[in-house]
Enzyme design. Structure first.
Site, mmCIF file in Angstrom:
data_model
loop_
_atom_site.group_PDB
_atom_site.id
_atom_site.type_symbol
_atom_site.label_atom_id
_atom_site.label_comp_id
_atom_site.label_asym_id
_atom_site.label_seq_id
_atom_site.Cartn_x
_atom_site.Cartn_y
_atom_site.Cartn_z
ATOM 1 N N ALA A 1 42.982 -25.781 42.628
ATOM 2 C CA ALA A 1 42.335 -24.720 42.808
ATOM 3 C C ALA A 1 42.856 -23.369 42.380
ATOM 4 O O ALA A 1 44.365 -23.285 42.818
ATOM 5 C CB ALA A 1 41.894 -24.511 44.276
ATOM 6 N N GLU B 1 -20.036 4.347 12.883
ATOM 7 C CA GLU B 1 -19.013 4.900 13.590
ATOM 8 C C GLU B 1 -19.228 5.594 14.885
ATOM 9 O O GLU B 1 -20.481 6.126 15.112
ATOM 10 C CB GLU B 1 -17.953 5.564 12.758
ATOM 11 C CG GLU B 1 -17.513 4.965 11.619
ATOM 12 C CD GLU B 1 -16.429 3.544 11.914
ATOM 13 O OE1 GLU B 1 -15.998 3.784 13.109
ATOM 14 O OE2 GLU B 1 -16.708 2.959 11.163
ATOM 15 N N HIS C 1 27.796 -24.393 40.134
ATOM 16 C CA HIS C 1 27.495 -22.829 40.605
ATOM 17 C C HIS C 1 28.680 -22.136 40.205
ATOM 18 O O HIS C 1 29.795 -22.462 40.033
ATOM 19 C CB HIS C 1 27.485 -22.870 42.154
ATOM 20 C CG HIS C 1 28.249 -23.752 42.998
ATOM 21 N ND1 HIS C 1 27.524 -24.679 43.954
ATOM 22 C CD2 HIS C 1 29.307 -24.367 42.678
ATOM 23 C CE1 HIS C 1 28.606 -25.533 44.494
ATOM 24 N NE2 HIS C 1 29.566 -25.242 43.734
ATOM 25 N N GLN D 1 0.782 -1.064 0.019
ATOM 26 C CA GLN D 1 -0.043 -0.135 -0.110
ATOM 27 C C GLN D 1 0.881 1.325 -0.038
ATOM 28 O O GLN D 1 1.614 1.434 0.912
ATOM 29 C CB GLN D 1 -0.855 0.056 1.335
ATOM 30 C CG GLN D 1 -1.887 1.135 1.315
ATOM 31 C CD GLN D 1 -2.832 1.253 2.575
ATOM 32 O OE1 GLN D 1 -2.462 0.516 3.570
ATOM 33 N NE2 GLN D 1 -3.814 1.695 2.544
ATOM 34 N N GLY E 1 -16.730 0.653 16.248
ATOM 35 C CA GLY E 1 -18.009 0.693 15.129
ATOM 36 C C GLY E 1 -18.927 -0.010 15.830
ATOM 37 O O GLY E 1 -18.955 -1.387 16.057
ATOM 38 N N THR F 1 -8.504 1.360 5.510
ATOM 39 C CA THR F 1 -8.594 -0.166 4.966
ATOM 40 C C THR F 1 -9.102 -0.542 3.618
ATOM 41 O O THR F 1 -8.678 -1.459 3.317
ATOM 42 C CB THR F 1 -9.652 -0.588 6.333
ATOM 43 O OG1 THR F 1 -10.811 0.111 6.271
ATOM 44 C CG2 THR F 1 -8.816 -0.643 7.556
ATOM 45 N N ARG G 1 49.501 -21.526 39.390
ATOM 46 C CA ARG G 1 49.198 -20.344 40.328
ATOM 47 C C ARG G 1 50.624 -20.017 41.083
ATOM 48 O O ARG G 1 51.647 -20.848 41.168
ATOM 49 C CB ARG G 1 48.089 -20.819 41.437
ATOM 50 C CG ARG G 1 48.743 -22.052 42.217
ATOM 51 C CD ARG G 1 47.565 -22.447 43.032
ATOM 52 N NE ARG G 1 47.899 -23.549 43.970
ATOM 53 C CZ ARG G 1 47.109 -24.422 44.535
ATOM 54 N NH1 ARG G 1 45.777 -24.758 44.163
ATOM 55 N NH2 ARG G 1 47.633 -25.439 45.311
#
Length: 427
Positions: A389, A135, A326, A53, A120, A59, A406
């Site tokens: 660890a 309407e 976790h 359109q 309407g 509409t 480490r």
């Protein structure tokens, strides 16, 4: 909507608002199925025939824009409003049946509304047929009291519609053409126009974000009910959001405040949540997810695995029986079966050099990692290896080895008894 995004393209429980309408229409196997849209969104509907359109002129003009796709077809033309996401296929089938049984030139789907507001009003004749759609601005006090209103959903006999559509004239200075005027012309010509009252929840359109949230809740309830009737336990349906593309096997359990999106699949016996989010993830049988867990796209949890509290996983496969209990981030990784990932583990896979791709981390079967481990990809941990660890692993670890990466601990005896250790009174 007060938004730069067109109303019909707003996201609604895993789809765009208009996609819910298209899906309901597609279930009727229409030929063709045409979407009317503006020029800026002509490419937004893959796999569908699109009519453009050129300007938003009402509409009636929107339907006229689709005529090129519908010319030569003399059957029934179902016209749907793109902002009615709660429409059910069976309701559209009933509307079509009423239209065909009555032999009407057009049939209007109506619904009841306690506060008709700007809708309407439907004025019926003594025989129950539609005499007018008035309407709100044009209604008399008696007509404004009518609670049966127009849904903007219609069925037309195509051979009757196009001549009427050619005769409607602009309704205002903006040159808008209203489809309700075509209905009026059919009535004036003595054609039968039927009115079929439908369910108000389904027929009412979405015009505000408040109404969109209400529609989302209704869709959520439908989806959850379908899963529960199929054998899934949803502990608190009102706080559980499951998109329509998600697959849940019977005897899976979904706990409160869980969001399942995209192509996520949940196997039998799995428990997800509470407070879990899964997007395009595969959750195998007897898997435990959560609480407070985020599964991002590409996550695969094999049977009996666990992704626990404050765990985030992305684009990774976690082997059968492997536990990530976790406080960990696992991304772009392959983890074998029966491995335990301790608290605070992170796979480090994002290179800071421009253009360099992410690398993967591979952790074998029966591996035991330690708390506060980081794995800097690309790196491979062999089967049965242990990681100490606090280690940051930058090199491959052979099978069965213990990796320690480490600084060595140093104790300075008598340190706190020294005179220069200071005091806390500020003097």
């Amino acid at each position: 909507m007060r938004s730069e995004t067109p109303k019909h393209l707003h996201p609604l429980l895993g789809r765009r608002l208009v996609d819910w309408v298209v899906d309901a229409a597609r279930s009727l196997d229409p030929d063709p199925l045409v979407v009317v849209t503006g020029p800026d969104y002509a490419d937004a509907f893959d796999g569908l025939e699109v009519a453009v359109q050129a300007e938003p002129r009402g509409t009636g003009d929107a339907l006229a824009a689709a005529r090129g796709s519908l010319d030569g077809r003399d059957g029934d033309l179902l016209v749907l409003a793109g902002d009615s996401p709660l429409l059910r296929p069976e309701s559209l089938e009933r509307l079509l049946a009423v239209h065909r049984e009555s032999g009407a030139a057009a049939t209007v789907l109506t619904f009841r509304r306690a506060d008709p507001a700007s809708y309407g009003r439907i004025v019926r004749g003594e025989d129950g047929s539609l005499r007018a759609i008035v309407e709100a601005t044009d209604a008399t006090p008696e007509q404004r009291a009518i609670d049966e209103v127009n849904s903007s959903i219609y069925v037309f006999a195509a051979s009757k519609l196009w001549p009427a559509l050619e005769r409607i004239v602009p309704a205002n200075a903006q040159g808008e053409l209203y489809l309700t005027d075509a209905v009026r012309l059919l009535v004036d010509q003595g054609e039968l126009v039927a009115a079929h009252e439908g369910d108000s929840e389904e027929a009412e359109g979405v015009n505000t974000r408040v109404e969109m949230a209400e529609a989302a809740a209704a869709l959520r309830d439908r989806i959850n009910e379908e899963h529960m009737l199929a054998g899934v336990t949803i502990v608190d349906p009102s706080s559980t959001w499951i998109e329509p593309s998600v697959e849940l096997e019977p005897d899976s359990t979904i706990h409160p405040f869980t969001v399942l999106r995209g192509t996520t699949r949940v196997g039998a016996g799995a428990e997800v949540g509470p407070h879990a989010v899964a997007v395009d993830a595969e959750i195998g049988p007897r898997v435990l997810v959560g609480p407070f867990c985020y599964l991002r796209p590409g996550t695969v949890l094999e049977a009996g695995a666990k992704a626990g509290t404050f765990v985030e996983i992305k684009n990774s496969r976690v082997g059968e029986g492997t536990k990530i209990p976790h406080l960990s981030y696992i991304g772009d990784a392959e983890i074998g079966a029966r491995t335990n990932i301790a608290a605070g583990n992170i796979t480090v896979n994002y290179p800071h050099e421009p253009g360099k791709p992410k690398s993967r981390t591979t952790i074998g079967e029966n591996v035991r990692t330690g708390v506060q481990n980081a794995f800097v990809a690309p790196v491979e941990i062999g089967e049965g290896a242990w990681i100490a660890a606090g280690s940051v692993i930058t090199k491959d670890v052979p099978p069965g080895a213990l990796a320690v990466a480490r600084a060595r601990q140093e104790n300075k005896e008598g340190y706190t008894a020294r005179g220069d250790s200071g005091d806390d009174d500020g003097d």
